[in-house]
Design a protein around this motif. Structure first.
Motif, mmCIF file in Angstrom:
data_model
loop_
_atom_site.group_PDB
_atom_site.id
_atom_site.type_symbol
_atom_site.label_atom_id
_atom_site.label_comp_id
_atom_site.label_asym_id
_atom_site.label_seq_id
_atom_site.Cartn_x
_atom_site.Cartn_y
_atom_site.Cartn_z
ATOM 1 N N GLN A 25 -9.170 0.495 8.851
ATOM 2 C CA GLN A 25 -9.147 0.498 10.310
ATOM 3 C C GLN A 25 -8.363 1.734 10.770
ATOM 4 O OE1 GLN A 25 -10.826 -1.922 12.030
ATOM 5 N NE2 GLN A 25 -11.493 -2.530 9.992
ATOM 6 N N LYS A 26 -9.039 2.683 11.387
ATOM 7 C CA LYS A 26 -8.433 3.974 11.698
ATOM 8 C C LYS A 26 -7.229 3.891 12.616
ATOM 9 C CE LYS A 26 -12.251 7.144 10.931
ATOM 10 N NZ LYS A 26 -13.025 8.249 11.493
ATOM 11 N N THR A 27 -7.272 2.991 13.572
ATOM 12 C CA THR A 27 -6.196 2.946 14.556
ATOM 13 C C THR A 27 -5.068 2.006 14.164
ATOM 14 O OG1 THR A 27 -7.288 1.196 15.794
ATOM 15 C CG2 THR A 27 -7.810 3.454 16.415
ATOM 16 N N GLU A 28 -5.242 1.305 13.044
ATOM 17 C CA GLU A 28 -4.278 0.276 12.698
ATOM 18 C C GLU A 28 -2.898 0.849 12.434
ATOM 19 O OE1 GLU A 28 -3.625 -3.314 9.445
ATOM 20 O OE2 GLU A 28 -5.494 -2.182 9.480
ATOM 21 N N ALA A 29 -2.810 1.994 11.715
ATOM 22 C CA ALA A 29 -1.512 2.548 11.333
ATOM 23 C C ALA A 29 -0.671 2.877 12.550
ATOM 24 C CB ALA A 29 -1.720 3.796 10.480
ATOM 25 N N TYR A 52 2.511 9.980 18.772
ATOM 26 C CA TYR A 52 2.741 8.535 18.909
ATOM 27 C C TYR A 52 3.572 8.308 20.160
ATOM 28 C CZ TYR A 52 4.397 3.783 17.970
ATOM 29 O OH TYR A 52 4.674 2.451 18.077
ATOM 30 N N ALA A 53 3.284 7.230 20.870
ATOM 31 C CA ALA A 53 4.052 6.908 22.074
ATOM 32 C C ALA A 53 4.132 5.399 22.230
ATOM 33 C CB ALA A 53 3.409 7.534 23.310
ATOM 34 N N ALA A 297 14.566 4.000 12.893
ATOM 35 C CA ALA A 297 13.402 4.172 13.770
ATOM 36 C C ALA A 297 12.916 5.615 13.749
ATOM 37 C CB ALA A 297 13.759 3.750 15.193
ATOM 38 N N THR A 298 13.872 6.548 13.751
ATOM 39 C CA THR A 298 13.504 7.969 13.710
ATOM 40 C C THR A 298 12.854 8.316 12.385
ATOM 41 O OG1 THR A 298 15.370 8.486 15.175
ATOM 42 C CG2 THR A 298 14.388 10.317 13.961
ATOM 43 N N ARG A 299 13.385 7.775 11.299
ATOM 44 C CA ARG A 299 12.797 8.000 9.979
ATOM 45 C C ARG A 299 11.345 7.514 9.946
ATOM 46 N NH1 ARG A 299 14.608 8.749 4.817
ATOM 47 N NH2 ARG A 299 16.765 8.737 5.593
ATOM 48 N N ALA A 300 11.095 6.352 10.509
ATOM 49 C CA ALA A 300 9.730 5.814 10.534
ATOM 50 C C ALA A 300 8.789 6.749 11.286
ATOM 51 C CB ALA A 300 9.734 4.429 11.173
ATOM 52 N N PHE A 304 5.748 8.921 9.527
ATOM 53 C CA PHE A 304 4.402 8.812 10.083
ATOM 54 C C PHE A 304 3.831 10.197 10.402
ATOM 55 C CE2 PHE A 304 1.778 8.132 14.021
ATOM 56 C CZ PHE A 304 0.707 7.515 13.395
ATOM 57 N N GLY A 305 4.634 11.024 11.050
ATOM 58 C CA GLY A 305 4.160 12.341 11.452
ATOM 59 C C GLY A 305 3.870 13.269 10.284
#
Length: 446
Positions: A25-29, A52-53, A297-300, A304-305
């Motif tokens: 699912q492309k949008t799941e992540a 991401y927002a 949270a910043t690490r996550a 991701f990025g």
């Protein structure tokens, strides 16, 4: 028969479930990232592309992330020559009293003592020293009140429409011992959205990247060798050698108050990619705010990025839109002119979605008359822009919508027809209209 039917239905359900598990699912992540904070945003620092927002447009407390604006105004004053790094500041009663409150982040300032702007800046950028920040504000603007006016004025200039500054530090006004700016409330605090905080960070890094030379310092001694020597341990614990170290982190600004919670604007660079992450009022699994929560949270966001995104060419230079390769021309030597995308379009996108963008032509209607563009027309004349539409998934756009402007231009020159040709065109148009009218009249008889 009944058992066979039940078995068939069971196998069908299992097959559907299996397909659901196997098919990606492309949008799941992105949707499941679920940063545990009141707001969060991740941005490509170069282009301003939002990766991401989460609740990124809600105005929230920013605490000492405020100091990014104070840093910008200081660098601007240095650049303009109105302030110098070796300029000395004479401690006022206001900054002296605030500096003695060690429940706040501070370096001690001696009454009637002089300090250079450079050492006050280092205290602000590394240790988030509040009295040092007020001292810089007084140096630049005369009073903190005037400096706050400059902060709000600059926010408008930057398009930070949801920003509200009531002091130079990000403290709650209640900590300013009754000396807060006149016209602001005793418990007021600075607010911005995560989107605006990220925009401010990008503007600061774009204009004054040298700020990172200071924000990346893990610790430094203030007034070393004196009885006021203070070890300034950087509040950014994601720097190398710090408890929550993350590869590539070199800034930017933490912020913590009861109102703002545990917040952080972080930036990290790996290879040619620099990211900006903002988390506001981060909490842990138990719902409690902490320094660890904001760095987790910043690490996550950074993970991701850096793992999910790449820089890809979405549109090649010279790309033409099928069915819109040309524009009709009026009053020209030619009846049409070729148009194409001027420059190749590269963008930071999720690796799995780089083929999911469809370019759509948006013509500049102000140039068109009855669907035609009037000659003379120069080569490379901008006639419109490209809108990138995603087939599926979420595209968060850019911090600055102007960053999304991809130019479509003419690829050749079309000269204006001479007076005789224009006259013939006019005559042809007249008789063409007359003939069409006559045909319509005759058709109306039958």
């Amino acid at each position: 028969m009944k058992n066979v039917l039940q078995t068939t239905m069971l196998l069908t359900v299992m097959a559907v479930l299996l397909l659901t598990i196997i098919v990606p699912q492309k949008t799941e992540a992105a949707d499941s990232l679920n940063i545990m904070a009141d707001a969060a945003i991740l941005v490509d620092a170069d282009s301003g592309k939002i990766l991401y927002a989460q609740n990124a447009d809600a105005p929230l407390g920013i605490a000492s992330m405020t100091k990014m604006m104070s840093e910008y105004l200081l660098f601007e004053a240095i650049e303009e020559g109105s302030v110098t790094w070796d300029q000395e500041y004479l401690v006022t009663d206001y900054t002296y009293k605030i500096s003695q409150d060690m429940t706040l982040s501070n370096v001690p300032l001696r009454a009637e003592e002089k300090y250079t702007i450079k050492e006050l800046y280092e205290a602000m950028a590394i240790y988030s020293a509040n009295a040092a920040t007020i001292a810089i504000a007084e140096t630049i603007a005369g009073t903190e009140a005037e400096f706050v006016r400059l902060m709000n004025e600059k926010a408008k200039e930057f398009g930070l429409d949801d920003a509200k500054f009531v002091n130079s530090t990000g403290l709650n006004n209640d900590h300013l011992m009754g000396m807060h700016v006149e016209g602001t409330g005793a418990n007021d605090e600075n607010v911005m959205s995560a989107n605006s905080v990220a925009k401010l960070a990008k503007i600061l890094l774009d204009k004054y990247p040298e700020v990172l030379e200071t924000t990346k310092i893990p610790n430094k001694v203030f007034r070393e060798g004196t009885e006021d020597a203070t070890n300034m341990l950087n509040w950014n614990s994601m720097l190398p050698g710090m408890p929550y170290a993350y590869e590539g982190v070199d800034g930017l600004k933490t912020g913590t108050t009861d109102f703002a919670g545990h917040s952080f604007t972080g930036t990290a660079k790996r290879g040619d990619t620099r990211l900006i992450a903002v988390v506001m009022k981060a909490v842990d699994n138990e719902g409690a705010g902490s320094y660890k929560a904001r760095f987790d949270a910043t690490r996550a966001l950074f993970d991701f990025g850096f793992s999910q995104f790449t820089t890809a060419e979405i549109i090649p230079a010279g790309y033409q839109f099928k069915g819109n390769e040309t524009l009709p021309v009026t009053k020209g030597k030619e009846d049409e002119v070729n148009i194409a995308v001027k420059e190749p379009v590269t963008m930071v996108v999720r690796t799995s979605e780089k083929d999911d963008y469809t370019p759509e032509l948006v013509l500049d209607e102000a140039l068109m008359q009855d669907g035609k563009i009037e000659a003379a027309i120069d080569k490379d004349k901008v006639v419109g822009t490209v809108k990138l539409a995603m087939k599926e998934g979420t595209d968060y756009g850019f911090l600055d919508e102007k960053s999304d402007a991809i130019q479509v231009v003419t690829t050749e020159k079309v000269e204006r027809a001479n007076w005789f040709s224009l006259s013939m065109q006019a005559v042809g148009g007249f008789f063409g209209t007359l003939w069409t009218g006559a045909l319509d009249f005759v058709k109306g008889l039958f």
